[in-house]
Design an enzyme around this catalytic site. Sequence first.
Site, PDB file in Angstrom:
ATOM      1  N   ASP A  53     -15.213  -3.504 -11.989  1.00 55.01           N
ATOM      2  CA  ASP A  53     -14.309  -3.875 -10.895  1.00 55.01           C
ATOM      3  C   ASP A  53     -14.883  -3.468  -9.543  1.00 55.01           C
ATOM      4  O   ASP A  53     -15.577  -2.478  -9.419  1.00 55.01           O
ATOM      5  CB  ASP A  53     -12.892  -3.326 -11.115  1.00 55.01           C
ATOM      6  CG  ASP A  53     -12.794  -1.840 -10.907  1.00 55.01           C
ATOM      7  OD1 ASP A  53     -11.732  -1.350 -10.535  1.00 55.01           O
ATOM      8  OD2 ASP A  53     -13.829  -1.149 -11.098  1.00 55.01           O
ATOM      9  N   ASP A  72     -14.291  -2.720  -5.494  1.00 59.69           N
ATOM     10  CA  ASP A  72     -13.325  -2.373  -4.453  1.00 59.69           C
ATOM     11  C   ASP A  72     -14.003  -2.561  -3.106  1.00 59.69           C
ATOM     12  O   ASP A  72     -15.151  -2.175  -2.926  1.00 59.69           O
ATOM     13  CB  ASP A  72     -12.873  -0.912  -4.603  1.00 59.69           C
ATOM     14  CG  ASP A  72     -12.153  -0.701  -5.914  1.00 59.69           C
ATOM     15  OD1 ASP A  72     -11.147  -1.388  -6.146  1.00 59.69           O
ATOM     16  OD2 ASP A  72     -12.608   0.125  -6.721  1.00 59.69           O
ATOM     17  N   ASP A  80     -12.059  11.225  -4.240  1.00 58.08           N
ATOM     18  CA  ASP A  80     -12.067  12.396  -5.114  1.00 58.08           C
ATOM     19  C   ASP A  80     -13.420  13.100  -5.248  1.00 58.08           C
ATOM     20  O   ASP A  80     -13.525  14.297  -4.999  1.00 58.08           O
ATOM     21  CB  ASP A  80     -11.485  12.042  -6.495  1.00 58.08           C
ATOM     22  CG  ASP A  80     -12.050  10.752  -7.088  1.00 58.08           C
ATOM     23  OD1 ASP A  80     -12.990  10.185  -6.502  1.00 58.08           O
ATOM     24  OD2 ASP A  80     -11.552  10.319  -8.146  1.00 58.08           O
TER      25      ASP A  80
HETATM   26  P1  ATP Z   1     -13.690   3.147 -12.842  1.00 65.51           P
HETATM   27  O1  ATP Z   1     -13.221   1.867 -12.200  1.00 65.51           O
HETATM   28  O2  ATP Z   1     -14.977   3.066 -13.563  1.00 65.51           O
HETATM   29  O3  ATP Z   1     -12.607   3.788 -13.646  1.00 65.51           O
HETATM   30  P2  ATP Z   1     -13.667   4.128 -10.172  1.00 65.51           P
HETATM   31  O4  ATP Z   1     -14.316   5.328  -9.540  1.00 65.51           O
HETATM   32  O5  ATP Z   1     -14.019   2.798  -9.600  1.00 65.51           O
HETATM   33  O6  ATP Z   1     -13.993   4.209 -11.704  1.00 65.51           O
HETATM   34  P3  ATP Z   1     -10.927   3.486  -9.534  1.00 65.51           P
HETATM   35  O7  ATP Z   1      -9.707   3.988 -10.199  1.00 65.51           O
HETATM   36  O8  ATP Z   1     -11.271   2.049  -9.632  1.00 65.51           O
HETATM   37  O9  ATP Z   1     -12.105   4.368 -10.127  1.00 65.51           O
HETATM   38  O10 ATP Z   1     -10.840   3.958  -8.031  1.00 65.51           O
HETATM   39  C1  ATP Z   1     -11.667   3.440  -7.020  1.00 65.51           C
HETATM   40  C2  ATP Z   1     -12.035   4.528  -6.035  1.00 65.51           C
HETATM   41  O11 ATP Z   1     -10.854   5.057  -5.410  1.00 65.51           O
HETATM   42  C3  ATP Z   1     -12.712   5.736  -6.663  1.00 65.51           C
HETATM   43  O12 ATP Z   1     -14.092   5.545  -6.805  1.00 65.51           O
HETATM   44  C4  ATP Z   1     -12.377   6.835  -5.668  1.00 65.51           C
HETATM   45  O13 ATP Z   1     -13.226   6.779  -4.558  1.00 65.51           O
HETATM   46  C5  ATP Z   1     -10.975   6.459  -5.209  1.00 65.51           C
HETATM   47  N1  ATP Z   1      -9.917   7.129  -5.994  1.00 65.51           N
HETATM   48  C6  ATP Z   1      -9.300   6.669  -7.102  1.00 65.51           C
HETATM   49  N2  ATP Z   1      -8.377   7.528  -7.531  1.00 65.51           N
HETATM   50  C7  ATP Z   1      -8.396   8.577  -6.674  1.00 65.51           C
HETATM   51  C8  ATP Z   1      -7.668   9.799  -6.574  1.00 65.51           C
HETATM   52  N3  ATP Z   1      -6.737  10.120  -7.449  1.00 65.51           N
HETATM   53  N4  ATP Z   1      -7.960  10.623  -5.537  1.00 65.51           N
HETATM   54  C9  ATP Z   1      -8.904  10.294  -4.621  1.00 65.51           C
HETATM   55  N5  ATP Z   1      -9.616   9.181  -4.679  1.00 65.51           N
HETATM   56  C10 ATP Z   1      -9.382   8.319  -5.685  1.00 65.51           C
HETATM   57 MG    MG Z   2     -13.101   1.049 -10.125  1.00 66.29          MG
END
Ligand code: ATP
Ligand code: MG
Length: 413
Positions: A54, A56, A134
Site C-alpha cells: 500500500d 501513502d 512512530d
Molecule cells: P504496513 O503497511 O506494512 O503495515 P506501514 O508502516 O505502511 O506498514 P501503515 O499502518 O500503513 O503502516 O501506516 C503508514 C504510516 O503512518 C507509517 O509508516 C507511519 O509513518 C505512520 N503511522 C501509522 N500508525 C502510526 C501510529 N500509531 N503512530 C505514529 N505513526 C503511525
Molecule cells: Mg502501509
Amino acid sequence: MEPNIINRDQHPVSRTQMSLEVLKVLYRLHGTGHLAYLCGGGVRDLLLGREIDDYDVATDAEPKRLKEVFGNCRLVGRRFRIAHIIFSGGKIIEVSTFRRQGDEDDLGENQTNSLLIKRDNTFGSPADDAFRRDFTINALYYNIADFSIIDYVGGREDLRSQLIRSIGDPDIRFQEDPIRILRGIRLAAALGFEVEESTWEAMKRQRHHILECAVSRIREEIMKILRRQASHVGFQLLIRAGILEILFPQLEESRLPPSERKTIAEESILQHLAALEDLRVRDTELSDSVLLATLTAVPAKELLETLPPDQDVGKSLHEYLEANFKPLAFPRIVRSRVHLLHLALRHMLAEQRRKRRRSLRRSPIFVDALKLLEIHCLATNQQWSVLRRWQNPPVQGKKRRAKTRVLKSKRNS
Ligand code: ATP
Ligand code: MG
C-alpha cells in the site's frame, strides 16, 4: 528543522518500482502546485527493495483542495480527513495532509493515561508530519519534484543498521499511543531488524498501556503478525517483552509443574508458529482460524489430554478458547472454527473408525484441519504416518469402487 536530503544519485528508489496510480497522484499534486511526497512504509520498503502493498502520499493540500484536484476522490476518517483517490479496478491511493502530533484516528477507548493523544485536527509542516510518525524508518519521504528522499529523523541510517528506533522519547511515544509497541514488534519481525535498546526497554516498561487501545486495533496488529512471514519471531519478541502474558494470559497456563510451565509452553508454541513458515514457502493459504488454532495448539492439546473422564470435552475447550479470544473480540465465526479445528485435530490424531473418518473428510473444515495436522507434525516431528493417511484418499474406497465397476460391467454384459 533542516532535513537530510538524499539526492536521486545517492539512493536506489526508482519510479519504475512504483505503481502507475501512485505516480499519477504524485504528478497531479505536483502539477497543481503542491508538495507531493510518497511516505511511510512505502518509502521504507522501496529502499529495502521489497514489494509494496500500500502506498501513502502526504501533501500540503488540505482535504477540501484535494476534492477539487481529484475527481475520483472520497474523504474518509472521522476527525482527520484523509482522501482516498479511487482508480478503476478499485485501487485506492491514500492521500493525507501534513499534520502534527495528536491526530491519530481510532485511539483507545478507556483513556486512563494522561499522555494518550487527544484527537485534534491540526495541519502541520512536513517536519511536523515526520516527527509525529512512530519509527525513524517509517518517516522517510520521496519527493516527486526532484526524486530525492527527505529524512528528518535519521531513518536512512537506521534502515542501513537494521534498527527499529522510536522517534523522540520512546516512553512518551508509547504512552501517547501504545499500539506503537505492537507495530514496532511487527516491523522488527517482518523485516528481521533489531529493536534499538532504549526503544526496547521502553516497550517493556510501557507494555501495560497496550490494553488502553481499542481492542480492534490490538487484534488487527496480532493478526498482522500472525499473517505475515516470521510470525514466530514476532511472538518471541512478544514473549520476551512480557506482552504475550498481557494479551493472552491463558496461553501459557499449563498443567506442568510451575517451574517448567512457562518455558516449555512458550517453546512449543513458538515451534508451532515456526512450522507455519514451512507452509508459507509452499504458498499455502492460511486462514485466520488456522493461524489462531496454531497459536493455541499446544495448550488446547494439553487441556484435552489431561481432562478428567467426567468432564465435557467440548465445553472445557470452548471455555478455554473463549478465555483467550473473547477479550480481544475475535469474531465469533473464527472462534467457533478454531474450536472445531482443535476437535478435528484430536480426532485425526486418535485412531478412529472408518465411518467417522469419512464424515470428517466431507466436512467444510477438513482442508484447514489437514493444515493444522501438518503443522502439528512439523512442530513435533511426530505422527507423519497419520498425516499421510489423512492426506491420501482411502485406498479401500478405491478398491470398492473398482469392484462395483467390475460388477456393473458384468451385469451389463
Ligand atoms: P504496513 O503497511 O506494512 O503495515 P506501514 O508502516 O505502511 O506498514 P501503515 O499502518 O500503513 O503502516 O501506516 C503508514 C504510516 O503512518 C507509517 O509508516 C507511519 O509513518 C505512520 N503511522 C501509522 N500508525 C502510526 C501510529 N500509531 N503512530 C505514529 N505513526 C503511525
Ligand atoms: Mg502501509
